[in-house]
Design an enzyme around this catalytic site. Sequence first.
Site, mmCIF file in Angstrom:
data_model
loop_
_atom_site.group_PDB
_atom_site.id
_atom_site.type_symbol
_atom_site.label_atom_id
_atom_site.label_comp_id
_atom_site.label_asym_id
_atom_site.label_seq_id
_atom_site.Cartn_x
_atom_site.Cartn_y
_atom_site.Cartn_z
ATOM 1 N N ASP A 29 9.998 5.843 6.068
ATOM 2 C CA ASP A 29 10.047 4.725 6.188
ATOM 3 C C ASP A 29 8.988 5.434 7.497
ATOM 4 O OD1 ASP A 29 8.977 2.201 7.422
ATOM 5 O OD2 ASP A 29 10.952 1.689 7.121
ATOM 6 N N LYS A 90 0.577 3.967 14.117
ATOM 7 C CA LYS A 90 -0.185 3.126 12.252
ATOM 8 C C LYS A 90 -0.967 1.614 12.423
ATOM 9 C CE LYS A 90 2.509 0.913 8.530
ATOM 10 N NZ LYS A 90 4.662 0.832 8.003
ATOM 11 N N GLU A 188 6.298 -1.344 0.960
ATOM 12 C CA GLU A 188 7.614 -1.478 2.060
ATOM 13 C C GLU A 188 8.296 -2.684 0.938
ATOM 14 O OE1 GLU A 188 6.430 -1.698 5.892
ATOM 15 O OE2 GLU A 188 5.495 0.015 5.836
ATOM 16 N N ASP A 210 8.439 -9.699 4.982
ATOM 17 C CA ASP A 210 8.798 -7.757 5.851
ATOM 18 C C ASP A 210 8.282 -8.389 7.083
ATOM 19 O OD1 ASP A 210 8.879 -4.865 6.930
ATOM 20 O OD2 ASP A 210 8.456 -4.427 4.700
#
Length: 618
Positions: A29, A90, A188, A210
């Site tokens: 992850d 990210k 994800e 999420d």
Amino acid sequence: MTLLQISEPENKPMSKSDNAAKRLAVGIDLGTTHSLIALMQDDAPKVLADEQQNLLLPSVVRYYDNDVEVGKTAAYTDSEDAINTISSVKRLMGRGSADINAFLSKSPNDIIDQSGMPAFNTVAGVVNPVQVSAEILKKLKQRLRQVTQEDLYGAVITVPAYFDDGQRQATKDAAKLADIDVLRLINEPTAAALAYGLDKNEERIIAVYDLGGGTFDISILHRHQGIFKVLATGGDTALGGDDFDQCIIDYILQKTDQQKPNALVLRQLLDKARQAKEQLSDHTGVDIDGITLQRQQFNQMIAPFINKTLQLCRQAVKDAELNLQDIDDIIMVGGSTRVPQVKQAVEALFAKPALQTIDPDQVVAMGAAIQADILAGNNASGSENLLLDVVPLSLGIETMGGLTERIIERNTTIPIIKTQEFTTFKDQQTAMMIHVVQGERELVQDCRSLAHFELKDIPPLPAGMARIQVTFQVDADGLLSVSAMEKTTGKSSHIEVKPSYGLDAQQMETMLKASYRHAAQDIATRELRELQIQAESLLDAVQQAVAKDKDLLTAEEADEIEKHCAALQVLQLGGRAVELARAIKALDKSTQAFAERRVNRELKRALRGQSIMENRDD
């Protein structure tokens, strides 16, 4: 039931007969705030800890003159070198130079433009987001070595469901720099659903909410007989806990009358904001260097961001052609779902309690580890889960008149290969430019351009005779490749779509909303454009025919055809669809007798030629 395995061609899974020699495969992850690595141990996914028993690796990289530091020690520093400490990288993965300004005011780093992509100016030199992410992946790989001495076969790396081609490719590039073979990228939310679905065999409709540090995803999945199919997905690649932190930072700056804090102050404020946010999950108030912040105040600050996630949830449910009450389970994923107000809002929206029995920080890595074990051919868990993700926006090409011809529709399950046949518009056309686009609008100008490539050496045939086969392929990672082939010669051309920038989250949302808002207008515009193209083609054909065989026409017929051609030319430039269709029909009708005579002449010529050939044979 037979297990269907999805893998890349170069990464062939082991057969079950080779089960004695299991391959080491991990789930990673790669998060905005924290990153984790997990693998299957004793038939269960386990997140690996470092020597200090920390499961979460802060996604922070600090650069020195001749060294790089990653994780907790890099995150908490009072050094004046805070400008060399990079976090939340990210958010810049796969982005372009146009995105730089949006991050400059919120970042303590010196973000610059490097060949059309954002990069960081550090004491060690200029580094881009892919290189920074590679350092995080290297650190996770190092953690793995401390647990096992085996060679790493490959990894399943998770990405936000709304990551586009550029962002996904950037993630794969980072893994390559870290010397990690990517078995597959998976979304994800899908990974989280897989982790929760281990002991569930019944048919379920699952919503995966999420909310991480920098991204938000909502996915609606259908689980039936071991297959997870993504019915719809939505999200925002620039919405998450970082925005909550920024609210607290803005609050502190307002209370202390600070205007433009330097890099060190910003870094310190960020650390304090994150600590305050975490404390407010368990306390009704918190003290930040003498400044009091109540949970109620904090809830009001972050309400717009939470409401935005709820809007995206409603849209995803609608895209799945479901109602809110059709959802059986809600899975909460991501560290930001620990904020009480977030969970309360989601449960109120779906009118049912949300699942959070697995640590929301670990669940994604655990699901990725399960899938990695399957793709490596181990299948130690006995799981027969197959993941079927979807294309977030339609993909197609530009056709005559600037129209979009969608080849792969939005929310189509991937991996997918789809082929469609096209032809040339002009006589003797020997080349064709293929323009690949993404979006939901009928006109190319309203969609996003992805790539251009040219198909050459098409046989010089009359218009409409060449057969051009265009194939779109989206692999299991969501990456697109497009090829075009002229069928009579076999001449082909190909491109892998790897845009150097990511699609802005606001752009994504704007594109979808615009497609709904302008649906009727777009359909009408497309109808008019298609008629204009039809009119152009008809006028061209009639004019060529008249020039070649005018002797077959009477003076009256020639005048009538010329009159209808002139009327059609005027309407083609500025007429309405109804009038244009009527004019096309009128011209076509006026040329029918002429067309019959031309056909008869050609037949007579052909028959005369056949007769001559027969006499020669005798």
